[in-house]
Each structure stands twice: as C-alpha cells, then as structure tokens.
Design an enzyme around this catalytic site. Structure first.
Site, PDB file in Angstrom:
ATOM      1  CB  ALA A  55      -0.925  -0.016   1.199  1.00 46.88           C
ATOM      2  NE  ARG A  67      -1.307  -5.120   8.851  1.00 49.50           N
ATOM      3  CZ  ARG A  67      -1.714  -5.490   7.632  1.00 49.50           C
ATOM      4  NH1 ARG A  67      -1.276  -4.840   6.557  1.00 49.50           N
ATOM      5  NH2 ARG A  67      -2.566  -6.480   7.476  1.00 49.50           N
ATOM      6  CG  ASP A 132      -3.763   0.542  -6.269  1.00 52.67           C
ATOM      7  OD1 ASP A 132      -3.117  -0.066  -7.151  1.00 52.67           O
ATOM      8  OD2 ASP A 132      -3.207   1.083  -5.282  1.00 52.67           O
ATOM      9  CG  HIS A 147      -3.354  -9.415  -1.320  1.00 57.83           C
ATOM     10  ND1 HIS A 147      -2.822  -8.622  -0.329  1.00 57.83           N
ATOM     11  CD2 HIS A 147      -2.890 -10.679  -1.063  1.00 57.83           C
ATOM     12  CE1 HIS A 147      -2.078  -9.364   0.487  1.00 57.83           C
ATOM     13  NE2 HIS A 147      -2.096 -10.607   0.060  1.00 57.83           N
ATOM     14  CB  THR A 216       4.648  -4.182   1.701  1.00 60.27           C
ATOM     15  OG1 THR A 216       4.052  -5.235   2.477  1.00 60.27           O
ATOM     16  CG2 THR A 216       5.964  -4.659   1.132  1.00 60.27           C
ATOM     17  CB  SER A 217       3.796  -3.700   7.258  1.00 56.46           C
ATOM     18  OG  SER A 217       2.647  -4.433   6.883  1.00 56.46           O
TER      19      SER A 217
HETATM   20  P1  OAD Z   1       0.626  -1.854   5.221  1.00 53.21           P
HETATM   21  O1  OAD Z   1      -0.229  -0.679   5.544  1.00 53.21           O
HETATM   22  O2  OAD Z   1       0.685  -2.960   6.190  1.00 53.21           O
HETATM   23  O3  OAD Z   1       2.117  -1.367   4.953  1.00 53.21           O
HETATM   24  C1  OAD Z   1       2.375  -0.254   4.157  1.00 53.21           C
HETATM   25  C2  OAD Z   1       3.681   0.360   4.611  1.00 53.21           C
HETATM   26  O4  OAD Z   1       4.017   1.411   3.713  1.00 53.21           O
HETATM   27  C3  OAD Z   1       3.634   0.980   6.001  1.00 53.21           C
HETATM   28  O5  OAD Z   1       4.633   0.369   6.804  1.00 53.21           O
HETATM   29  C4  OAD Z   1       3.933   2.474   5.770  1.00 53.21           C
HETATM   30  O6  OAD Z   1       4.752   3.039   6.778  1.00 53.21           O
HETATM   31  C5  OAD Z   1       4.648   2.438   4.452  1.00 53.21           C
HETATM   32  N1  OAD Z   1       4.521   3.668   3.632  1.00 53.21           N
HETATM   33  C6  OAD Z   1       3.403   4.362   3.299  1.00 53.21           C
HETATM   34  N2  OAD Z   1       3.693   5.355   2.430  1.00 53.21           N
HETATM   35  C7  OAD Z   1       5.047   5.307   2.235  1.00 53.21           C
HETATM   36  C8  OAD Z   1       5.971   6.074   1.461  1.00 53.21           C
HETATM   37  N3  OAD Z   1       5.575   7.080   0.677  1.00 53.21           N
HETATM   38  N4  OAD Z   1       7.288   5.747   1.515  1.00 53.21           N
HETATM   39  C9  OAD Z   1       7.724   4.714   2.321  1.00 53.21           C
HETATM   40  N5  OAD Z   1       6.881   3.947   3.047  1.00 53.21           N
HETATM   41  C10 OAD Z   1       5.571   4.231   3.010  1.00 53.21           C
HETATM   42  O7  OAD Z   1       0.151  -2.358   3.768  1.00 53.21           O
HETATM   43  P2  OAD Z   1       0.506  -3.728   3.041  1.00 53.21           P
HETATM   44  O8  OAD Z   1       1.797  -4.261   3.511  1.00 53.21           O
HETATM   45  O9  OAD Z   1       0.315  -3.486   1.607  1.00 53.21           O
HETATM   46  O10 OAD Z   1      -5.027  -6.950   2.105  1.00 53.21           O
HETATM   47  O11 OAD Z   1      -0.657  -4.659   3.589  1.00 53.21           O
HETATM   48  C11 OAD Z   1      -0.763  -5.984   3.120  1.00 53.21           C
HETATM   49  C12 OAD Z   1      -2.212  -6.394   3.041  1.00 53.21           C
HETATM   50  O12 OAD Z   1      -2.855  -6.160   4.275  1.00 53.21           O
HETATM   51  C13 OAD Z   1      -3.014  -5.593   2.030  1.00 53.21           C
HETATM   52  O13 OAD Z   1      -2.884  -6.091   0.722  1.00 53.21           O
HETATM   53  C14 OAD Z   1      -4.418  -5.723   2.541  1.00 53.21           C
HETATM   54  C15 OAD Z   1      -4.204  -5.711   4.041  1.00 53.21           C
HETATM   55  O14 OAD Z   1      -5.076  -6.507   4.776  1.00 53.21           O
HETATM   56  C16 OAD Z   1      -6.041  -6.851   1.182  1.00 53.21           C
HETATM   57  O15 OAD Z   1      -6.454  -5.815   0.740  1.00 53.21           O
HETATM   58  C17 OAD Z   1      -6.617  -8.143   0.738  1.00 53.21           C
END
Ligand code: OAD
Length: 271
Positions: A55, A67, A132, A147, A216-217
C-alpha cells in the site's frame, strides 16, 4: 541507464558487496559502504528484478495504507476483510470500498512510473498486494496482483460476473447487490482465501537477481514469506517508512525512509 555512470560504479566495485551471501549483522551498517551507491550497483548489474509492493507505493496517489498511524486499520477493524465476516456482514467491506474508490480516478504516481520505466532495460515482475490497478495503469506489463483487484467482481451467491468501473461514480450498495438476492464481492482476496498467482510469484523471486520490497509492512502471509525463495546470491532492497523484518538469511539493504526519495537517489547514481 547511463552506461558510463555504471562503469564508474563498476570500477569501484571493490567497495561494494557483490552478492547476497553475507551476514545480516554485517549488512545492517554496511561497514561504511555508501548504501545508495551499493544499491545503484545492484540495480545496474541486475537483469531480472522482482518487485514486491504494498500500500505504501500508492499513498502518493492519495490511497491510504493499512497499518500506519492514519491507515485504514486505524479506522476499521482488520476482520472486515475476513471472508467469514463478509458472508455475515457484506456491507462493511462494500461501504469501505465505496468510500475509498467510488467516483475517484486515482492516477499512478512517480513510484509506479519509475517501476514501469525500469522495464525498458530489465525484465521486471511486479508482485503487488495492492488492489488498485495502478501498476498496470502506469504501463507495467508483468503484474501479479496477488490480492486480486477491485476492477471486477462477482455475486457471492449466483457467481455472475460484473465489471466495476469505480471512477464513473455509480457504485453504491444497490449496485453491489445482485438481482438474485446475493451480494457482489470484488475480486479481492479476503483473509481465509488463497492468494492468487502464488506459484508465479515464487518463481519470479527465485529467478530474480535483485528483489525490491517497497511500501509494505510484510505482515501478511504468504506474501511475507516470498523473500525466502530468493536465490542464494540475490540481494534484497527494502524501502519502507516503518521498520520491516524479513525472515531470510539473504543480504538485505534496508531504508526506513520515503520510497520515492530513496529510489530517486539510487537512480541518480545511474542516470
Ligand atoms: P501496510 O499498511 O501494512 O504497509 C504499508 C507500509 O508502507 C507501512 O509500513 C507504511 O509506513 C509504508 N509507507 C506508506 N507510504 C510510504 C511512502 N511514501 N514511503 C515509504 N513507506 C511508506 O500495507 P501492506 O503491507 O500493503 O489486504 O498490507 C498488506 C495487506 O494487508 C493488504 O494487501 C491488505 C491488508 O489486509 C487486502 O487488501 C486483501
């Protein structure tokens, strides 16, 4: 890539680590090696790249992540993405997606564009957890949307398929109800369901000579496990604002920083 600039990096290659076979503790401080130059060297050398995105690559397009402090899960509980919850209370996810995507025409940002530009010189596979469709919109050709996607959906009951054109602004709870009395679910992967393209994603990571982990976390399995499939010599570069812990013994160069800023710094060494 400017070949002359890469040759300069290559000339200095004694200063850089050549491959992924190196202990994690050593890599944490890189013993005085310039991390940006090290990553530029990896990127310049790489022919096949797997990019695992989350994300955080879409926040610059205006879509919140999940998150971080202001993320989606600071407002709604994560369990609404559980398939059991959807079957009982479909409106929770439907309303969330309507609020996020209906009548919005999100555009790819510079990060998506940098990744699609990489294809001109490298073989790039994007493994995205994002629903997206922005990697495809920016022109990336090989995108594994593990996903799923919000662009199509189907009725949970009668299975009839629908296209979901969110940007047109006509998707509401009524549009997400089927004539048969069932509920339309977007083709996203809920908790409790299998992710898509998992074997292809493992193969892309295995074949890569560089893996990037961006925004991604890495907290959601099985995608969080993908780095384990990297080949022994493959380095991994993580760029994420918050700390990410990977369970792998490969070489990991990690930046707790803004993705676009770090990518630009790395590319600046090569372009
Ligand atoms: P997370 O929200 O867990 O992780 C996104 C990470 O991106 C966070 O640690 C933020 O700090 C970081 N972040 C945001 N903007 C940033 C930027 N401009 N530069 C550097 N870091 C940035 O999202 P995902 O890991 O994608 O499932 O989450 C995995 C899944 O959990 C998603 O696909 C979703 C959710 O449940 C579904 O939608 C099915």
């Amino acid at each position: 890539m400017n070949i002359e600039k890469f040759k300069l990096l290559e000339k200095d290659k004694d200063k850089y680590i050549e491959n992924g076979l190196i202990s994690y503790s050593y890599v944490k401080d890189l013993k005085g090696i310039d991390k940006i130059k090290q990553c530029a060297y990896f990127l310049g050398k790489a022919k096949t790249i797997a990019v695992i995105t989350g994300a955080g690559v879409s926040t610059d397009s205006g879509i919140p992540d999940f998150r971080s402090n202001t993320g989606i899960y600071s407002k709604v509980p994560e369990e609404i993405f559980d398939i059991k919850h959807f079957k009982k209370q479909p409106h929770d996810v439907q309303n969330l997606l309507i609020n996020l995507f209906n009548d919005k025409d999100y555009k790819p940002n510079e990060i998506h564009n940098i990744l699609s530009d990489l294809q001109t010189e490298k073989e790039v596979t994007i493994i995205t957890q994002n629903i997206d469709y922005l990697h495809e919109k920016s022109g990336s050709k090989t995108v594994l949307s593990v996903h799923g996607t919000i662009r199509t959906g189907y009725c949970q009951q009668c299975k009839s398929k629908v296209n979901l054109e969110w940007e047109k602004g006509n998707i509401d709870l009524h549009a997400l109800s089927c004539g048969c009395g069932g509920y339309i679910r977007p083709d996203i992967v809920f908790y409790g369901e299998d992710v898509k393209y998992l074997e292809e994603a493992k193969k892309a990571v295995k074949m890569a000579d560089l893996v990037l982990v961006l925004g991604t976390s890495m907290r959601v399995y099985p995608i969080a496990e993908l780095p384990r499939y990297t080949d022994a010599n493959t380095p991994i570069i993580i760029i994420n604002k918050d700390e990410v812990e990977l369970s792998t013994d490969r070489m990991v160069v990690s930046f707790e920083d803004n993705i676009l800023k770090v990518l630009k710094e790395i590319l600046n060494e090569l372009n």
